[in-house]
Scaffold this motif. Sequence first.
Motif, PDB file in Angstrom:
ATOM      1  N   THR A 293       0.821  -1.218   0.000  1.00 25.49           N
ATOM      2  CA  THR A 293       0.000   0.000   0.000  1.00 25.49           C
ATOM      3  C   THR A 293       0.850   1.261   0.000  1.00 25.49           C
ATOM      4  O   THR A 293       0.307   2.364   0.135  1.00 25.49           O
ATOM      5  CB  THR A 293      -0.942   0.015   1.217  1.00 25.49           C
ATOM      6  N   VAL A 296      -0.186   4.524  -1.925  1.00 26.19           N
ATOM      7  CA  VAL A 296      -1.577   4.329  -2.347  1.00 26.19           C
ATOM      8  C   VAL A 296      -2.491   5.257  -1.550  1.00 26.19           C
ATOM      9  O   VAL A 296      -2.478   5.243  -0.318  1.00 26.19           O
ATOM     10  CB  VAL A 296      -2.006   2.858  -2.146  1.00 26.19           C
ATOM     11  N   LEU A 310      -3.124   5.821  -6.735  1.00 27.32           N
ATOM     12  CA  LEU A 310      -1.893   6.353  -6.167  1.00 27.32           C
ATOM     13  C   LEU A 310      -2.046   7.788  -5.677  1.00 27.32           C
ATOM     14  O   LEU A 310      -2.909   8.536  -6.158  1.00 27.32           O
ATOM     15  CB  LEU A 310      -0.776   6.286  -7.205  1.00 27.32           C
ATOM     16  N   ARG A 319       4.609   3.858  -9.206  1.00 26.74           N
ATOM     17  CA  ARG A 319       3.773   2.785  -9.743  1.00 26.74           C
ATOM     18  C   ARG A 319       4.606   1.528  -9.977  1.00 26.74           C
ATOM     19  O   ARG A 319       4.166   0.415  -9.666  1.00 26.74           O
ATOM     20  CB  ARG A 319       3.115   3.243 -11.043  1.00 26.74           C
ATOM     21  N   ARG A 321       7.305   0.614  -8.409  1.00 28.87           N
ATOM     22  CA  ARG A 321       7.628   0.003  -7.107  1.00 28.87           C
ATOM     23  C   ARG A 321       6.438  -0.783  -6.571  1.00 28.87           C
ATOM     24  O   ARG A 321       6.604  -1.873  -6.018  1.00 28.87           O
ATOM     25  CB  ARG A 321       8.045   1.087  -6.108  1.00 28.87           C
ATOM     26  N   LEU A 322       5.252  -0.233  -6.740  1.00 25.51           N
ATOM     27  CA  LEU A 322       4.055  -0.908  -6.240  1.00 25.51           C
ATOM     28  C   LEU A 322       3.814  -2.212  -7.001  1.00 25.51           C
ATOM     29  O   LEU A 322       3.546  -3.259  -6.399  1.00 25.51           O
ATOM     30  CB  LEU A 322       2.848   0.019  -6.367  1.00 25.51           C
ATOM     31  N   TRP A 326       3.853  -6.132  -5.352  1.00 21.60           N
ATOM     32  CA  TRP A 326       2.772  -7.102  -5.475  1.00 21.60           C
ATOM     33  C   TRP A 326       3.252  -8.374  -6.167  1.00 21.60           C
ATOM     34  O   TRP A 326       2.899  -9.484  -5.751  1.00 21.60           O
ATOM     35  CB  TRP A 326       1.603  -6.488  -6.250  1.00 21.60           C
TER      36      TRP A 326
END
Length: 414
Positions: A293, A296, A310, A319, A321-322, A326
Motif C-alpha cells: 500500500t 496508495v 496512487l 507505480r 515500485r508498487l 505485489w
Amino acid sequence: MATVRAPEPFPAPSARSDRGTLPALTPAAPAFGHRSVAEVLSSAAASIGVPGFENQLDLPAGKRICVVLADGLGRNLLKQKSAHTPFLRSVMQAGQGQVPVSLDSAFPSTTAASLASFGTGLAAGQHGMVGYDVLDPDQDRIVNMLGNWDAGVDPQLWQPFPTVFERAAEHVDVTTVSLPQFSNSPMTQAALRGGRHVTATTSHARTAAAAEAMAGAGGSLMYFYVNELDKAGHRHGCQSPQWEHQLEELDATVRRLGATLPAGTTVLLTADHGMLDVPESQRIDYSADPALTAGVRHTAGEPRMVHLYLEDGAGDAGRARLLAAWRARFGDRIWAFTREEAVDAGLFGEVRADVAPRIGDVLIAARDALALYDTRRVPATAMEVVGQHGSLTKAEREVPLLCFQADGSRAPRR
C-alpha cells in the motif's frame, strides 16, 4: 465438506509490453460487440422487431422474449452441477442452432459492471460502472455501485446513456420482474431503468406475475432477475448443498416459465458472472504488508480484482515500485497491471475520458483461489465470504446462454 476447486488458470505471461518492465496481459478481453452480456438485451430487442438494435446473438425471431438473468451462474458450475438441473440439462441437450452457448461477462466479472453492460448494451468503459466500488474523482472518495450507493452520486449522471429498456419501451411492452427492493434502487436507476416493474418475493409468485404480465397480445420484452444463487454462493460457497438447492430452485423456476409463458415465447437464461470458492486461509489482508500500500491513496474494487489509486505525484517510479511489490509477494497467483495496460488490452472496452479516473492506477486480479482485502477500509465480516468473483478466470467470466421456446402448457387463459 466439498472439495474446493481452483479455477482454470491462464498461461503465464510470456510477452512484454511497450511499457518496458510491465508484463503484457495474457487473458483476452471480453468479446464486447459479439458474444458478451452486453449483447443479450440488445439482441433480444432486435429479435422481436425493435428498431435500432442488431441481433448479434442470432436469437430466433418472434413476438415475445423473456430474459432470465441468474446472478452468479457460471457456465462451469452449470456443467459441473447438471445432475441438479434436469430441465436445463434437457434444454442444453436439445441444442439451440446458431445461438452461442456461452458468453463473456463484463470486466470486472462482478454484478455492477455486468448488469450495467446487460442493461445498456455497453462495455464498462462507456457506462462507467467499473467495479463493485470505485473512486469518484469529483469527491475523491470511494463509492459503492450496488446496495450502498453514495448520496453524492446521481445514478443517471454517473451512467448517462439510455438503457435498452428505455429505447425498447417506445415500441413494445417492457417489463422487469424482480424483488421489491430492486424496483427503484440506484443500480436500477443507473443501468436498468425503463419499462414497468413487477415485484414479488417468492420464485412462484414471480413466475406467476411474469405469465400474467406477458399474457397480452402485443410484442413483449421481459427481464426476469434471480439473485438467490449468488447470495447462497457468497455465504456458503458454490460447492455447498445450499448453493445446489438454489440451483435446483432455479431449474424449477425456468421450467415453470416455459410452461406458463405464452406458447412460442423465446426464453433465454444467462448470468452476470460465475463464481469460485476461496478457502479461509487464502482470504488475505494485504493492508498488513506496508509495501503493498506504499504510495496508495485509495483502495477499491473487489477481493479478486483490486483497484489501487496512487497519491498525487507518485509518478511512474511509484507505480513501478508498487507493481514490483505485489509481484514479489504473490508471484504468478495474480495479474498485476496498470490502468493503461487494461485500457489498451480492451478489458473495459472503449473508455470515456471521464470514466478513466474511476479505474485504479494499478489493478490486481487474482489468478487462483485467492481473495485480497484492505481491512482498514472493509469490516472483518467481509472476509467471511466464501464464493467470490471479479477476476479474469474462466470460472468467473464465462456465463451460459440457454435458449428455448415456451410451450405455454399451463399459461393463464384469457
